[in-house]
Design an enzyme around this catalytic site. Structure first.
Site, PDB file in Angstrom:
ATOM      1  N   LYS A  56     -40.140 -87.188 -86.071  1.00  0.00           N
ATOM      2  CA  LYS A  56     -39.645 -88.159 -85.102  1.00  0.00           C
ATOM      3  C   LYS A  56     -40.462 -89.451 -85.132  1.00  0.00           C
ATOM      4  O   LYS A  56     -39.974 -90.514 -84.768  1.00  0.00           O
ATOM      5  CB  LYS A  56     -39.673 -87.577 -83.687  1.00  0.00           C
ATOM      6  CG  LYS A  56     -38.953 -86.229 -83.515  1.00  0.00           C
ATOM      7  CD  LYS A  56     -37.452 -86.364 -83.649  1.00  0.00           C
ATOM      8  CE  LYS A  56     -36.651 -85.251 -82.998  1.00  0.00           C
ATOM      9  NZ  LYS A  56     -36.898 -83.887 -83.454  1.00  0.00           N
TER      10      LYS A  56
HETATM   11  C1  LIG Z   1     -35.968 -82.829 -83.694  1.00  0.00           C
HETATM   12  C2  LIG Z   1     -36.377 -81.845 -84.717  1.00  0.00           C
HETATM   13  C3  LIG Z   1     -35.445 -81.267 -85.590  1.00  0.00           C
HETATM   14  C4  LIG Z   1     -33.959 -81.521 -85.472  1.00  0.00           C
HETATM   15  O1  LIG Z   1     -33.621 -82.845 -85.733  1.00  0.00           O
HETATM   16  P1  LIG Z   1     -32.210 -83.445 -85.252  1.00  0.00           P
HETATM   17  O2  LIG Z   1     -32.236 -84.869 -85.607  1.00  0.00           O
HETATM   18  O3  LIG Z   1     -32.139 -83.201 -83.780  1.00  0.00           O
HETATM   19  O4  LIG Z   1     -31.163 -82.678 -85.973  1.00  0.00           O
HETATM   20  C5  LIG Z   1     -35.917 -80.424 -86.582  1.00  0.00           C
HETATM   21  N1  LIG Z   1     -37.227 -80.147 -86.698  1.00  0.00           N
HETATM   22  C6  LIG Z   1     -38.151 -80.676 -85.876  1.00  0.00           C
HETATM   23  C7  LIG Z   1     -39.578 -80.300 -86.058  1.00  0.00           C
HETATM   24  C8  LIG Z   1     -37.770 -81.548 -84.867  1.00  0.00           C
HETATM   25  O5  LIG Z   1     -38.686 -82.086 -84.060  1.00  0.00           O
END
Ligand SMILES: *Cc1c(COP(=O)(O)O)cnc(C)c1O
Length: 464
Positions: A112
């Site tokens: 993120k």
């Molecule tokens: C948010 C997240 C996901 C999923 O990502 P999306 O964009 O919601 O599909 C997968 N792995 C981790 C570690 C995350 O923080």
């Protein structure tokens, strides 16, 4: 270039307007009016670019000249200076047909950060240059909250309120959010699950009067800018693989919750990046797998798993895919979303289902399978996968890449964030200093019921 809503009732919006709007004002999601195409010559020119240079080129196709190139370059350089790896999103080989792209070298050790470091700086830039009040409101299954707070903590002119599901995030995720002492941060720990948090947020953003009055801005992947930032690493991985495994078809396996990261890959492919398969990897919350298999999009029972950041039933970006699946027909999207609202499900068949099955492969990974994948890769390749990445790798193993191809599994988090699962595999890991130091810090959070009124009260109090 301008942006429109998947539901067709927002007039043409510019880049910054789209960024500030977050959720479309008609309840839909914002998408480019026309997806810009990248041709062979562009790909040739971009081949040797750094992550940051590539981002500058890709954003240039979408920003409409609203942010001067020099400013954009500075924003990008500042955003990735905090990353611990010079390549930002390095690609590592595990074996001849499997690579991982490590997306966790940012400040909070999850992917993120790639988008949210940039969005934090972009919000500060817009606040400074346009005098906009920025009040960020978001829901998190754990990682978005930590990244978004890290992106804007202490920044002048910005306040941020994050909802996370009470005691349903990992310990490290909770600490990363709640040990931040800056006055511009409010953590609401909601007694419910992520879907409850996301529903409350979407409801607030749908109340246009409220949104306007409090200048509410989104950092969830309902915000198109977050998706766009994530398309960059698909291009980056493609170029690295062109050097490492020339001529091979390239697939991606993507651990998926809200359909954001995988949609970024879909967008890269739509822009013309030669991607072979896009594999949707889910955990036991497998609504997306069932959709690709049977054409039925219907939430099942919520399950708490070893990969809590993917414990999501209602994937908000799925609406963006529906829009493209039906050839950008906002009327069709409106009726599907109305059906979802009324009957709790969306059904497709025939050509649409075939198209969805051509666009994606999908596989839901069980809990035991997730842990055994972590154990296997640790023993055989000396590489420690976090439980989300393990879902991506297990899905690749189940679905397979093309015979003459390679697969890049996106590694979405560092294993230290999810030690609960790693310990179940009888593996002891050493924590990076940034993570172990969190355990000594005092926490700040407000626990609330999962009620719209109660959350609203807290938000209004914080933003007064
Ligand atoms: C948010 C997240 C996901 C999923 O990502 P999306 O964009 O919601 O599909 C997968 N792995 C981790 C570690 C995350 O923080």
């Amino acid at each position: 270039m301008h942006f429109v809503s998947t539901r067709g009732n927002v007039g043409d919006a510019g880049f910054i307007q789209t960024f500030l709007m977050g959720l479309g004002n008609d309840g839909g999601l914002m998408v480019p009016h026309e997806v810009p195409l990248v041709n062979q010559d562009n790909l040739k020119e971009w081949e040797g670019l750094s992550f940051q240079e590539l981002m500058l080129e890709i954003f240039g196709l979408f920003t409409n000249g609203e942010i001067p190139r020099e400013d954009m370059k500075q924003l990008i350089d500042d955003s990735y200076a905090s990353f611990r790896h010079p390549e930002v999103t390095p690609v590592r080989k595990l074996h001849d047909s499997l690579y991982v792209m490590e997306l966790f070298h940012g400040p909070t050790f999850a992917f993120k950060d790639v988008a949210l470091q940039l969005m934090g700086n972009l919000y500060a830039y817009v606040s400074r240059t346009r005098n906009e009040v920025i009040h960020i409101l978001g829901a998190t299954s754990g990682d978005t909250g930590a990244s978004a707070i890290s992106g804007v903590r202490g920044k002048e002119g910005i306040r941020i309120c994050i909802l996370h599901p009470h005691q349903r995030v990992s310990k490290v995720q909770e600490l990363q959010m709640t040990t931040v002492q800056d006055e511009n941060v409010l953590n609401l720990s909601v007694k419910g699950n992520f879907d409850d948090c996301q529903r409350i947020i979407k409801e607030m953003f749908s109340d246009l009067e409220l949104k306007e009055k409090y200048h509410l801005r989104a950092i969830n992947s309902i915000n198109f800018v977050r998706i766009l930032a994530q398309t960059v690493y698909y291009f980056y991985a493609y170029f690295r693989l062109q050097q490492e495994a020339p001529g091979k078809k390239i697939s991606f396996s993507v651990p998926t919750g809200n359909f954001g990261d995988i949609f970024a890959g879909y967008l890269a492919k739509k822009m013309g990046l030669p991607i072979d398969k896009l594999i949707i990897a889910t955990n036991e919350n497998n609504i997306l797998e069932r959709f690709i298999r049977e054409g039925v999009y219907k939430p099942g029972d919520f399950r708490s798993t070893y990969s809590p950041s993917m414990d999501i039933q209602i994937a908000s970006n799925f609406e963006r895919y529906l829009y493209y699946m039906c050839g950008e027909d906002a009327g069709a999207v409106r009726s599907w979303m109305a059906a979802f609202q009324a009957q709790g499900e969306i059904r497709i068949s025939g050509d649409y289902l075939q198209k969805a099955q051509r666009d994606f492969a999908a596989y839901g990974v069980g809990g035991e399978e997730c842990l055994s994948t972590i154990s296997k890769y640790s023993a055989e390749y000396g590489y420690l996968l976090d439980p989300h990445t393990a879902c991506g790798v297990a899905a690749y193993e189940a679905v397979g890449a093309a015979a003459d191809g390679v697969c890049v599994a996106l590694s979405t988090a560092h294993p230290a964030k999810f030690d609960e699962a790693i310990r179940l595999c009888d593996i002891e890991q050493e924590f990076p200093a940034e993570i172990s130091s969190l355990f000594d810090k005092p926490q700040r959070q407000t626990v609330v019921e999962h009620s719209y009124e109660e959350v609203l009260k807290q938000v209004e109090h914080f933003l007064q």
